[in-house]
Design a protein around this motif. Structure first.
Motif, PDB file in Angstrom:
ATOM      1  N   GLN A 168       0.840  -1.192   0.000  1.00  0.00           N
ATOM      2  CA  GLN A 168       0.000   0.000   0.000  1.00  0.00           C
ATOM      3  C   GLN A 168       0.876   1.243   0.000  1.00  0.00           C
ATOM      4  O   GLN A 168       1.901   1.287   0.695  1.00  0.00           O
ATOM      5  CB  GLN A 168      -0.901   0.024   1.242  1.00  0.00           C
ATOM      6  CG  GLN A 168      -1.903  -1.116   1.304  1.00  0.00           C
ATOM      7  CD  GLN A 168      -2.670  -1.126   2.618  1.00  0.00           C
ATOM      8  OE1 GLN A 168      -2.248  -0.509   3.590  1.00  0.00           O
ATOM      9  NE2 GLN A 168      -3.773  -1.848   2.648  1.00  0.00           N
ATOM     10  N   ASN A 169       0.456   2.258  -0.760  1.00  0.00           N
ATOM     11  CA  ASN A 169       1.167   3.530  -0.728  1.00  0.00           C
ATOM     12  C   ASN A 169       0.540   4.441   0.325  1.00  0.00           C
ATOM     13  O   ASN A 169      -0.419   4.062   1.009  1.00  0.00           O
ATOM     14  CB  ASN A 169       1.189   4.189  -2.114  1.00  0.00           C
ATOM     15  CG  ASN A 169      -0.209   4.416  -2.668  1.00  0.00           C
ATOM     16  OD1 ASN A 169      -1.140   4.739  -1.925  1.00  0.00           O
ATOM     17  ND2 ASN A 169      -0.379   4.250  -3.975  1.00  0.00           N
ATOM     18  N   VAL A 170       1.076   5.644   0.448  1.00  0.00           N
ATOM     19  CA  VAL A 170       0.617   6.551   1.505  1.00  0.00           C
ATOM     20  C   VAL A 170      -0.839   6.962   1.300  1.00  0.00           C
ATOM     21  O   VAL A 170      -1.566   7.226   2.271  1.00  0.00           O
ATOM     22  CB  VAL A 170       1.539   7.796   1.569  1.00  0.00           C
ATOM     23  CG1 VAL A 170       1.424   8.634   0.301  1.00  0.00           C
ATOM     24  CG2 VAL A 170       1.231   8.654   2.793  1.00  0.00           C
ATOM     25  N   SER A 204      -1.339   7.434 -11.090  1.00  0.00           N
ATOM     26  CA  SER A 204      -0.592   6.208 -10.783  1.00  0.00           C
ATOM     27  C   SER A 204      -0.833   5.748  -9.348  1.00  0.00           C
ATOM     28  O   SER A 204      -0.949   4.545  -9.085  1.00  0.00           O
ATOM     29  CB  SER A 204       0.905   6.433 -11.017  1.00  0.00           C
ATOM     30  OG  SER A 204       1.398   7.473 -10.176  1.00  0.00           O
ATOM     31  N   HIS A 205      -0.929   6.682  -8.407  1.00  0.00           N
ATOM     32  CA  HIS A 205      -1.176   6.307  -7.017  1.00  0.00           C
ATOM     33  C   HIS A 205      -2.601   5.811  -6.810  1.00  0.00           C
ATOM     34  O   HIS A 205      -2.833   4.883  -6.026  1.00  0.00           O
ATOM     35  CB  HIS A 205      -0.890   7.499  -6.095  1.00  0.00           C
ATOM     36  CG  HIS A 205       0.550   7.634  -5.708  1.00  0.00           C
ATOM     37  ND1 HIS A 205       1.533   7.956  -6.617  1.00  0.00           N
ATOM     38  CD2 HIS A 205       1.178   7.479  -4.497  1.00  0.00           C
ATOM     39  CE1 HIS A 205       2.698   7.992  -6.000  1.00  0.00           C
ATOM     40  NE2 HIS A 205       2.514   7.707  -4.720  1.00  0.00           N
ATOM     41  N   VAL A 206      -3.549   6.419  -7.490  1.00  0.00           N
ATOM     42  CA  VAL A 206      -4.943   6.000  -7.360  1.00  0.00           C
ATOM     43  C   VAL A 206      -5.167   4.635  -7.986  1.00  0.00           C
ATOM     44  O   VAL A 206      -5.907   3.793  -7.447  1.00  0.00           O
ATOM     45  CB  VAL A 206      -5.878   7.056  -8.000  1.00  0.00           C
ATOM     46  CG1 VAL A 206      -7.295   6.511  -8.121  1.00  0.00           C
ATOM     47  CG2 VAL A 206      -5.878   8.335  -7.181  1.00  0.00           C
ATOM     48  N   ALA A 207      -4.546   4.385  -9.111  1.00  0.00           N
ATOM     49  CA  ALA A 207      -4.765   3.130  -9.836  1.00  0.00           C
ATOM     50  C   ALA A 207      -4.112   1.932  -9.155  1.00  0.00           C
ATOM     51  O   ALA A 207      -4.477   0.792  -9.438  1.00  0.00           O
ATOM     52  CB  ALA A 207      -4.239   3.257 -11.268  1.00  0.00           C
ATOM     53  N   ARG A 208      -3.176   2.172  -8.248  1.00  0.00           N
ATOM     54  CA  ARG A 208      -2.456   1.082  -7.604  1.00  0.00           C
ATOM     55  C   ARG A 208      -3.367   0.313  -6.637  1.00  0.00           C
ATOM     56  O   ARG A 208      -4.169   0.896  -5.917  1.00  0.00           O
ATOM     57  CB  ARG A 208      -1.251   1.624  -6.850  1.00  0.00           C
ATOM     58  CG  ARG A 208      -0.331   0.540  -6.302  1.00  0.00           C
ATOM     59  CD  ARG A 208       0.796   1.157  -5.487  1.00  0.00           C
ATOM     60  NE  ARG A 208       1.712   0.123  -5.035  1.00  0.00           N
ATOM     61  CZ  ARG A 208       2.824  -0.235  -5.672  1.00  0.00           C
ATOM     62  NH1 ARG A 208       3.149   0.374  -6.803  1.00  0.00           N
ATOM     63  NH2 ARG A 208       3.612  -1.185  -5.192  1.00  0.00           N
ATOM     64  N   ASN A 228      -6.980  -4.857  -3.376  1.00  0.00           N
ATOM     65  CA  ASN A 228      -7.902  -3.856  -2.835  1.00  0.00           C
ATOM     66  C   ASN A 228      -7.540  -2.479  -3.388  1.00  0.00           C
ATOM     67  O   ASN A 228      -6.397  -2.036  -3.261  1.00  0.00           O
ATOM     68  CB  ASN A 228      -7.830  -3.812  -1.302  1.00  0.00           C
ATOM     69  CG  ASN A 228      -8.441  -5.033  -0.667  1.00  0.00           C
ATOM     70  OD1 ASN A 228      -9.535  -5.449  -1.029  1.00  0.00           O
ATOM     71  ND2 ASN A 228      -7.740  -5.623   0.294  1.00  0.00           N
ATOM     72  N   THR A 229      -8.507  -1.829  -3.992  1.00  0.00           N
ATOM     73  CA  THR A 229      -8.300  -0.465  -4.455  1.00  0.00           C
ATOM     74  C   THR A 229      -8.501   0.507  -3.303  1.00  0.00           C
ATOM     75  O   THR A 229      -8.850   0.107  -2.181  1.00  0.00           O
ATOM     76  CB  THR A 229      -9.283  -0.130  -5.590  1.00  0.00           C
ATOM     77  OG1 THR A 229     -10.624  -0.149  -5.067  1.00  0.00           O
ATOM     78  CG2 THR A 229      -9.174  -1.127  -6.730  1.00  0.00           C
ATOM     79  N   PRO A 274     -15.380   7.279  -9.054  1.00  0.00           N
ATOM     80  CA  PRO A 274     -16.572   6.507  -9.453  1.00  0.00           C
ATOM     81  C   PRO A 274     -16.248   5.287 -10.311  1.00  0.00           C
ATOM     82  O   PRO A 274     -17.014   4.327 -10.333  1.00  0.00           O
ATOM     83  CB  PRO A 274     -17.399   7.532 -10.239  1.00  0.00           C
ATOM     84  CG  PRO A 274     -16.414   8.539 -10.713  1.00  0.00           C
ATOM     85  CD  PRO A 274     -15.371   8.625  -9.652  1.00  0.00           C
ATOM     86  N   HIS A 275     -15.117   5.321 -11.000  1.00  0.00           N
ATOM     87  CA  HIS A 275     -14.761   4.206 -11.879  1.00  0.00           C
ATOM     88  C   HIS A 275     -14.342   2.956 -11.106  1.00  0.00           C
ATOM     89  O   HIS A 275     -14.209   1.876 -11.699  1.00  0.00           O
ATOM     90  CB  HIS A 275     -13.621   4.627 -12.815  1.00  0.00           C
ATOM     91  CG  HIS A 275     -12.369   5.031 -12.087  1.00  0.00           C
ATOM     92  ND1 HIS A 275     -12.243   6.249 -11.436  1.00  0.00           N
ATOM     93  CD2 HIS A 275     -11.191   4.378 -11.912  1.00  0.00           C
ATOM     94  CE1 HIS A 275     -11.035   6.327 -10.901  1.00  0.00           C
ATOM     95  NE2 HIS A 275     -10.381   5.208 -11.169  1.00  0.00           N
ATOM     96  N   MET A 276     -14.137   3.074  -9.789  1.00  0.00           N
ATOM     97  CA  MET A 276     -13.672   1.938  -9.000  1.00  0.00           C
ATOM     98  C   MET A 276     -14.789   1.179  -8.302  1.00  0.00           C
ATOM     99  O   MET A 276     -14.530   0.153  -7.683  1.00  0.00           O
ATOM    100  CB  MET A 276     -12.671   2.415  -7.938  1.00  0.00           C
ATOM    101  CG  MET A 276     -11.355   2.879  -8.476  1.00  0.00           C
ATOM    102  SD  MET A 276     -10.199   3.272  -7.138  1.00  0.00           S
ATOM    103  CE  MET A 276      -8.709   3.594  -8.085  1.00  0.00           C
ATOM    104  N   GLN A 277     -16.023   1.658  -8.377  1.00  0.00           N
ATOM    105  CA  GLN A 277     -17.074   1.076  -7.545  1.00  0.00           C
ATOM    106  C   GLN A 277     -17.464  -0.344  -7.949  1.00  0.00           C
ATOM    107  O   GLN A 277     -18.066  -1.061  -7.155  1.00  0.00           O
ATOM    108  CB  GLN A 277     -18.301   1.980  -7.561  1.00  0.00           C
ATOM    109  CG  GLN A 277     -18.862   2.289  -8.925  1.00  0.00           C
ATOM    110  CD  GLN A 277     -20.037   3.253  -8.855  1.00  0.00           C
ATOM    111  OE1 GLN A 277     -20.907   3.101  -8.005  1.00  0.00           O
ATOM    112  NE2 GLN A 277     -20.055   4.245  -9.721  1.00  0.00           N
TER     113      GLN A 277
END
Length: 355
Positions: free
Chosen positions: A78-80, A108-112, A118-119, A157-160
């Motif tokens: 997990q990133n910060v 890049s941080h959001v997509a990781r 787990n997003t 919203p694209h991750m739901q």
């Protein structure tokens, strides 16, 4: 002169360094670094500890002195940003969003995803074991959890509909993790609404009886009260009607809470706002009944005990004052929770750490 200035500057830097060391040590103790080391197989970086505890000043200093720290990950991959979202730190999240967008690292941080796929939205849906906010009651805690999840859902919203390794969407995780908290919140709302409904019904009955009874009686020929021209009579005539209106409104509001669906999304604004309205009208109905009885007894005591009548009125105010003081923390929590769109973390503990 220059030597004294340099000496003072070095002393100030040393004091700040010592204060920073003490803060980091306390942060590490508070977040349980030993437990994390056993559980995750390694120490967390200072950046992650600051993000987890919402200490924005330390996080800003680390990113300023060591920009490469933004790419660090923990043993869960997990990133910060993941750690910030999981631990419900809105101030830190807003700062990181601005910082990452300026550095063109936001996407890049959001997509990781972490090692369990787990997003960020999955982590926002989890019921975190960390409680950065000082919130009393499971219903208000549920409200903040719903608001935080919807806030992150609006951001991403694209991750739901994305699934993790367990084939769970963020919505699935939210429902699963918050099942017990939802039941506790519903139970607290029901017990509170039932108790307040009983009080509101009693006040409505008393107010109705008072509104149809006039002190001093009425004239047989016209049916008008004998004391209708007295100034205190106007207060007596108005307060029972207002108490009746407030108590019935409060009763209807509490009944609407008891008969509502009580789904997780209802905790966002619907149920807390109804509870806020119900408590407000209940408080006004109690105050109106006391004012009504005070004005009625004024006619009985105006020719007797004139010197102590105002002292008796002051004593009569004590119950409503006690009720107001006792309910003020809950009332203020409801006000803050209902009218804020973004959950706000409390930095009182962080301030204590710094001091």
């Amino acid at each position: 002169m220059t030597k004294n200035h340099n000496s003072q500057h070095k002393d100030l830097m040393l004091q700040n360094s010592q204060k920073l060391d003490r803060l980091l040590t306390r942060l590490c103790k508070r977040s349980g670094c030993d437990e994390e080391e056993e559980h995750e197989g390694g120490n967390e970086s200072v950046l992650f500890i600051a993000a987890k505890n919402g200490v924005l000043e330390i996080l800003e200093k680390i990113l300023k002195d060591k920009p490469g720290a933004i790419h660090e990950t923990n043993s869960l991959d997990q990133n910060v940003l993941h750690v910030t979202v999981e631990n419900r730190q809105p101030r830190v999240f807003e700062h990181l969003e601005k910082y990452l967008k300026e550095k063109e690292l936001w996407e890049s941080h959001v997509a990781r995803a972490d090692k369990d796929d787990n997003t960020i939205l999955h982590l926002a849906a989890k019921l975190s074991r960390y409680k950065p906010r000082h919130i009393a009651g499971s219903a208000l805690q549920m409200q903040w959890e719903v608001k935080w999840f919807l806030f992150m859902k609006k951001k991403m919203p694209h991750m739901q509909f994305l699934q993790n390794k367990s084939r769970k969407t963020p919505q699935d995780i939210f429902v699963r993790d918050h099942e017990d908290l939802l039941e506790q919140g519903i139970g607290w709302l029901k017990s509170t609404s039932e108790s307040c409904s009983v009080v509101a019904a009693l006040i409505a009955g008393v107010a109705f009886a008072t509104a149809t009874t006039f002190p001093g009686g009425t004239q047989e020929e016209t049916g008008k009260p004998y004391l209708e021209r007295h100034p205190a009579f106007n207060l007596f005539a108005f307060t029972p009607l207002w108490a009746l209106f407030c108590s019935i409104t409060s009763l209807i509001t509490f009944l609407s809470i008891l008969t509502s669906r009580q789904q997780p999304q209802d905790f966002r604004k619907d149920l807390p706002s109804k509870l806020l309205v119900g408590l407000s009208y209940l408080f006004m109905s109690i105050a109106s009944v006391l004012a009504s009885f005070s004005s009625a007894f004024f006619f009985l005591l105006r020719d007797h005990l004139q010197q102590v009548v105002f002292s008796l009125y002051a004593v009569a105010i004590l119950p409503i004052a006690y009720f107001g003081v006792a309910q003020s923390p809950l009332y203020m929590d409801l006000m803050r929770a209902t009218f804020r769109n973004i959950p706000q973390s409390s930095n009182r503990e962080s301030e204590k750490l710094i001091l």
